[in-house]
Design a protein around this motif. Structure first.
Motif, PDB file in Angstrom:
ATOM      1  N   HIS A  99       0.824  -1.211   0.000  1.00 36.68           N
ATOM      2  CA  HIS A  99       0.000   0.000   0.000  1.00 36.68           C
ATOM      3  C   HIS A  99       0.860   1.264   0.000  1.00 36.68           C
ATOM      4  CE1 HIS A  99      -4.244  -1.633   1.223  1.00 36.68           C
ATOM      5  NE2 HIS A  99      -3.744  -2.229   0.178  1.00 36.68           N
ATOM      6  N   ILE A 102       1.933   2.223  -3.450  1.00 36.26           N
ATOM      7  CA  ILE A 102       0.854   2.885  -4.203  1.00 36.26           C
ATOM      8  C   ILE A 102       0.809   4.363  -3.816  1.00 36.26           C
ATOM      9  CG2 ILE A 102      -1.653   3.025  -4.582  1.00 36.26           C
ATOM     10  CD1 ILE A 102      -1.780   0.009  -3.896  1.00 36.26           C
ATOM     11  N   MET A 103       0.785   4.623  -2.503  1.00 39.19           N
ATOM     12  CA  MET A 103       0.644   6.007  -2.019  1.00 39.19           C
ATOM     13  C   MET A 103       1.832   6.876  -2.394  1.00 39.19           C
ATOM     14  SD  MET A 103      -0.827   5.279   1.776  1.00 39.19           S
ATOM     15  CE  MET A 103      -1.409   3.614   1.980  1.00 39.19           C
ATOM     16  N   LEU A 158      -1.514  -1.754  14.190  1.00 33.38           N
ATOM     17  CA  LEU A 158      -2.100  -1.414  12.894  1.00 33.38           C
ATOM     18  C   LEU A 158      -2.551   0.040  12.881  1.00 33.38           C
ATOM     19  CD1 LEU A 158      -4.221  -4.655  12.370  1.00 33.38           C
ATOM     20  CD2 LEU A 158      -2.038  -4.071  11.296  1.00 33.38           C
ATOM     21  N   GLY A 159      -3.172   0.455  13.982  1.00 31.81           N
ATOM     22  CA  GLY A 159      -3.601   1.847  14.100  1.00 31.81           C
ATOM     23  C   GLY A 159      -2.418   2.795  14.048  1.00 31.81           C
ATOM     24  N   VAL A 162      -0.883   3.126  10.345  1.00 35.01           N
ATOM     25  CA  VAL A 162      -1.596   4.015   9.409  1.00 35.01           C
ATOM     26  C   VAL A 162      -1.484   5.469   9.877  1.00 35.01           C
ATOM     27  CG1 VAL A 162      -3.171   2.292   8.453  1.00 35.01           C
ATOM     28  CG2 VAL A 162      -3.875   3.523  10.461  1.00 35.01           C
ATOM     29  N   HIS A 163      -1.409   5.660  11.191  1.00 38.70           N
ATOM     30  CA  HIS A 163      -1.203   7.008  11.728  1.00 38.70           C
ATOM     31  C   HIS A 163       0.142   7.560  11.231  1.00 38.70           C
ATOM     32  CE1 HIS A 163      -2.177   9.916  15.055  1.00 38.70           C
ATOM     33  NE2 HIS A 163      -0.916  10.222  14.850  1.00 38.70           N
ATOM     34  N   GLN A 165       1.864   6.608   8.614  1.00 34.25           N
ATOM     35  CA  GLN A 165       1.836   6.823   7.167  1.00 34.25           C
ATOM     36  C   GLN A 165       1.095   8.120   6.829  1.00 34.25           C
ATOM     37  OE1 GLN A 165       3.447   5.580   4.795  1.00 34.25           O
ATOM     38  NE2 GLN A 165       2.315   5.877   2.904  1.00 34.25           N
ATOM     39  N   ALA A 166       0.047   8.423   7.587  1.00 33.08           N
ATOM     40  CA  ALA A 166      -0.676   9.686   7.382  1.00 33.08           C
ATOM     41  C   ALA A 166       0.248  10.865   7.685  1.00 33.08           C
ATOM     42  CB  ALA A 166      -1.923   9.739   8.271  1.00 33.08           C
ATOM     43  N   GLN A 167       0.979  10.782   8.805  1.00 30.64           N
ATOM     44  CA  GLN A 167       1.911  11.863   9.142  1.00 30.64           C
ATOM     45  C   GLN A 167       2.923  12.061   8.014  1.00 30.64           C
ATOM     46  OE1 GLN A 167       3.020   9.967  12.947  1.00 30.64           O
ATOM     47  NE2 GLN A 167       2.421  11.855  13.980  1.00 30.64           N
ATOM     48  N   LEU A 169       2.709  11.225   4.791  1.00 27.39           N
ATOM     49  CA  LEU A 169       2.096  11.794   3.578  1.00 27.39           C
ATOM     50  C   LEU A 169       1.822  13.287   3.755  1.00 27.39           C
ATOM     51  CD1 LEU A 169      -0.555   9.178   2.310  1.00 27.39           C
ATOM     52  CD2 LEU A 169       1.702   9.655   1.368  1.00 27.39           C
ATOM     53  N   LEU A 170       1.397  13.676   4.963  1.00 27.54           N
ATOM     54  CA  LEU A 170       1.065  15.087   5.178  1.00 27.54           C
ATOM     55  C   LEU A 170       2.327  15.961   5.252  1.00 27.54           C
ATOM     56  CD1 LEU A 170      -1.953  14.740   7.625  1.00 27.54           C
ATOM     57  CD2 LEU A 170      -2.018  15.540   5.259  1.00 27.54           C
TER      58      LEU A 170
END
Lengths: 349, 349
Positions: A99, A102-103, A158-159, A162-163, A165-167, A169-170
């Motif tokens: 994933h 992809i991102m 898991l939480g 994804v947290h 990965q969000a950081q 990406l941002l």
């Protein structure tokens, strides 16, 4: 970085032993998937090429499964106790690579096409989901009294993943300078979530399955998290100064992509003339191509970003050792962990 | 389809009651996410628009959370027992819509842009992953002795969901005719995995959390699965003959996209001259636009595909009723389930 004695097994042998122990269950787990997902899983795990043809020797090191096995042994259990947890963390690692590619738009992975390049974006999204679901199932169905606690451990991880990965990406849309610039400590928090949480889970989950007390599993978790931050710092150094022959990535690849990595953020945060020059270079409208990327790398070094990152890696490596020293563990497994941890971080050779 | 008596609560009231019971925990669960994912979750759940502005009234019916609550009540527990399971199945449903829209290239969802259209593909992949992880956490951390069994139930469902989505995606590349054509029974198996498994899990998970015996939870699971197949069959009818004003999709949308749905597969499998004409139309090189799509719909109807699909829906609706009739359940909750099930399938009004 650890004194090597003749009594200690070498890191590659430790990895081999753990991989051999876990492999049958990992193969069996993947076999439960829809045939299409068994094929994409085998591709992503490096077991085969596009279409399912065997391509031996291209798999990863199996860091996470080894940590799980050694964690169980360190807690006084057997490596076999760890197997469902080892399978789960390897599957989650593979899911996250699929994933993330992809991102991030990354087209290659371990010198082969990324799954989304080879099979398409939609199928790669689903292939990742299939591994995610399989990891949860494998652990949820594991026998023994530690199963539910191990599932909780994985779920929390898991939480965090994804947290993180969000950081990450941002960070891409944040400026290099000014009040909204990414601070080195924010980067460290991201690395702890994105890389450290799964390594911490890997180190702890085997011990959880072996019924270890919280003091032991928490120490292993913390050691794995520090290992993750050290690992990420070294990854950042290699992304700028790594030998393309060794890393498999183009020279200065992270700089060309304007990635906000620790060396750059530490350099920009330094009170040094090179920091100002670096800032001007990064915020100019020109692309950061060959000569400009080389100049940026020099400025990061001059401003102390390279040294700060190496120190960051060393600090977290020491902290990982300290976590393992401060808790009662089976001596042989502790020795194996202390051999493995610096080996995993030292990827220049 | 069920005799309505004055003693029965109406289906919309049942849905409202269950939604109100579950909503605080769902809100609290979403609040644990990274703010970016809390925003994309609120968008996907229909609570807000792009950027987080409140848009009340665009949420889904909450079918899955209602089934979870009623399942717990039917098993003699309280609706509150079901709440972690109800939250988990709603989150998994939302995750699957987000990722399916990416895979299917669907640009709209409930008359709004799909998440990947509004936020980008990469962020939508991650937003789905965040809900997937949150669902597992929510259930893994649920108190009470039924928690681990509920996690196993959900984990098995996740595997089935991705299996069904893989089957559906692979149908696209199969021919309309010949030995590799998709058979109606393969389509039913796909619908059971893709739609039935989560509705079965929804109906069972509350009962599992309430500590019900396997005979009860399995009957609820089977009822939910039959509901899912009936639901999918009606969805296929609406995809061809539905009123665009009601469905929110263009007329003949599934036909224009050459989707292998039950009415088409049943028509092609029929021994009828219209089946041959339909086959010629579908395999011709011309696009299936306005008049051709209308002609295809007529041929499907003439070959019996419409009637077969309606019979399929009715058969599975009856089977769902039978599952609930054959097991001991609390009468009021059984009544609510028997009211709700045909209401959920009958979406023509």
């Amino acid at each position: 970085m650890t004194p090597s004695t003749t009594r200690r097994t070498s890191a590659p042998r430790i990895l081999d032993r753990c991989r051999e122990l876990v492999r049958p269950a990992l193969v069996e787990s993947v076999r439960r998937l829809h045939p299409w997902h068994a094929e994409t899983a085998a591709f992503s795990l490096g077991w085969s090429g596009v279409g399912g043809d065997p391509v031996p020797g291209s798999q990863g090191k199996g860091v996470r499964q080894a940590l799980a096995v050694l964690g169980a042994e360190a807690a006084g259990g057997s490596g076999a106790d760890a197997v469902p947890g080892a399978v789960a963390v390897e599957l989650i690692h593979t899911f996250s690579l699929i994933h993330d590619d992809i991102m991030d738009g990354d087209e290659t992975r371990r010198r082969r096409p990324a799954l989304w390049k080879a099979y398409g974006t939609g199928p790669a999204v689903l292939a990742g989901d299939a591994l995610f679901a399989l990891a949860v199932s494998t652990l949820a169905e594991s026998p023994g009294p530690g199963g539910p606690a191990a599932v909780r451990q994985l779920a929390g991880t898991l939480g965090e993943l994804v947290h993180g990965q969000a950081q990450d990406l941002l960070f891409e849309s944040r400026p290099w300078t000014g009040p909204d610039a990414v601070l080195p400590q924010e980067y460290r928090a991201m690395a702890t979530h994105k890389t450290g949480s799964l390594l911490g889970c890997a180190a702890a989950v085997g011990a959880v399955l072996a019924g270890a007390p919280p003091s032991t599993t928490e120490a292993l978790d913390r050691a794995g998290r520090h290992l993750g931050v050290a690992f990420q710092a070294v990854d950042d150094l290699l992304g700028i100064w790594g030998d393309p022959q060794v890393t498999g990535k183009p020279v200065h690849s992270d700089l060309r992509r304007l990635k906000k990595t620790y060396p750059v953020l530490a350099a920009l945060a330094a009170d040094h003339p090179a920091a100002r020059s670096l800032q001007a270079l990064l915020t100019s409208a020109d692309p950061l191509d060959g000569p400009a990327a080389r100049r940026a790398a020099e400025l990061i070094d001059a401003a102390g970003g390279r040294r700060a990152t190496a120190a960051e890696a060393q600090e977290h490596l020491t902290a990982a050792h300290d976590c393992l020293d401060r808790v009662e563990l089976a001596e042989e497994a502790r020795g194996d962990l202390l051999t493995l941890i610096p080996y995993l971080v030292d990827r220049t050779g």
